[in-house]
Design an enzyme around this catalytic site. Structure first.
Site, short mmCIF file in Angstrom:
data_model
loop_
_atom_site.label_atom_id
_atom_site.label_comp_id
_atom_site.label_asym_id
_atom_site.label_seq_id
_atom_site.Cartn_x
_atom_site.Cartn_y
_atom_site.Cartn_z
N SER A 195 16.85 -66.23 10.86
CA SER A 195 17.53 -65.18 11.61
C SER A 195 18.32 -64.30 10.64
O SER A 195 18.05 -64.31 9.44
CB SER A 195 18.43 -65.81 12.68
OG SER A 195 18.88 -64.84 13.58
N ASN A 196 19.28 -63.55 11.14
CA ASN A 196 20.07 -62.65 10.28
C ASN A 196 21.48 -62.54 10.83
O ASN A 196 21.81 -63.13 11.86
CB ASN A 196 19.37 -61.29 10.18
CG ASN A 196 19.23 -60.64 11.54
OD1 ASN A 196 20.21 -60.26 12.17
ND2 ASN A 196 18.00 -60.53 12.03
#
Ligand code: C5P
Length: 219
Positions: free
Chosen positions: A21-22
């Protein structure tokens, strides 16, 4: 107007426990949704996983996890939308294989093979009908203007909101932001550093999502 907004990160699963993810917090997208509701729009928010509470007054909230789920929801909603602001930090790659069993730490190194996800904004750009307004975001560490203008053209956008990821007080996680808006007609408008709520309102005003009316200042 029906206004579609995306927000937050996506998660691309590796196994039942792990994902890629980020750092997107969803704050900019949720601020845009709040500003759209406040302006009286029928607002649909499609959000990746984040810890924020959806603003009150939404016509619809769709919670999604992966880029593939976001793509499906967004393409369905865009058919009847007048404007779309794509603020989500969609993963560009996902693991090629999903392991149904938890991956064990056997070897010293582990090589992950990734494959491209669908570029949702580019898909909307190719679906766009006359009269629909399409706005994207470009979060950059280098060559902001060149990259933003490239995306504006390539993805068939009307406007792109560009911001730097490597400066304090802006970008992912921050409560404040500053963006430069570029239009396909060649306009360039800087929204100075302000709360994401104020920046959101300015973006809707400048891009024409909010029709400017007499007596209202445009920014
Ligand atoms: O090309 P880049 O990923 O930097 O473009 C950013 C813009 O594209 C953002 O508006 C983001 O919401 C959108 N995007 C998307 N689907 C992807 C990747 C980015 O809609 N897979």
């Amino acid at each position: 107007m029906k206004v579609l907004i995306t927000a937050g990160p996506t998660r691309e699963a590796l196994d039942p426990m792990r994902y890629i993810s980020n750092r997107s917090s969803g704050k900019m997208g949720y601020a845009l949704a709040e500003a759209a509701v406040k302006a009286g729009h029928e607002t649909v928010l499609v959000s990746g996983p984040c810890s924020l509470t959806p603003p009150e007054g939404l016509a619809k909230f769709v919670g999604v996890i992966s880029a593939a789920e976001m793509a499906e929801a967004v393409k369905a909603e865009f058919q009847t939308a007048d404007a779309a602001v794509m603020c989500a930090a969609v993963a560009d790659y996902r693991p090629k294989q999903f392991s149904t069993s938890k991956i064990k730490k056997n070897d010293e190194t582990l090589i992950l093979e990734l494959e491209r996800t669908e570029d949702i904004l580019a898909s909307l750009g190719s679906m766009k009908k006359p009269g629909q307004l399409l706005i994207g975001f470009a979060a950059e560490t280098d060559d902001m203007e060149k990259n933003a203008l490239g995306k504006l053209q390539r993805k068939n956008l009307d406007w792109i909101a560009a911001n730097r990821l490597d400066l304090p007080g802006q970008g992912a996680e921050s409560n404040t932001n500053t963006v430069v808006l570029y239009s396909v007609k060649g306009e360039q408008i800087t929204i100075p550093l302000a709360s994401k709520r104020d920046v959101a309102e300015a973006i809707l005003n400048v891009t024409g999502v909010n029709k400017p009316c007499k007596g209202n200042s445009i920014i």
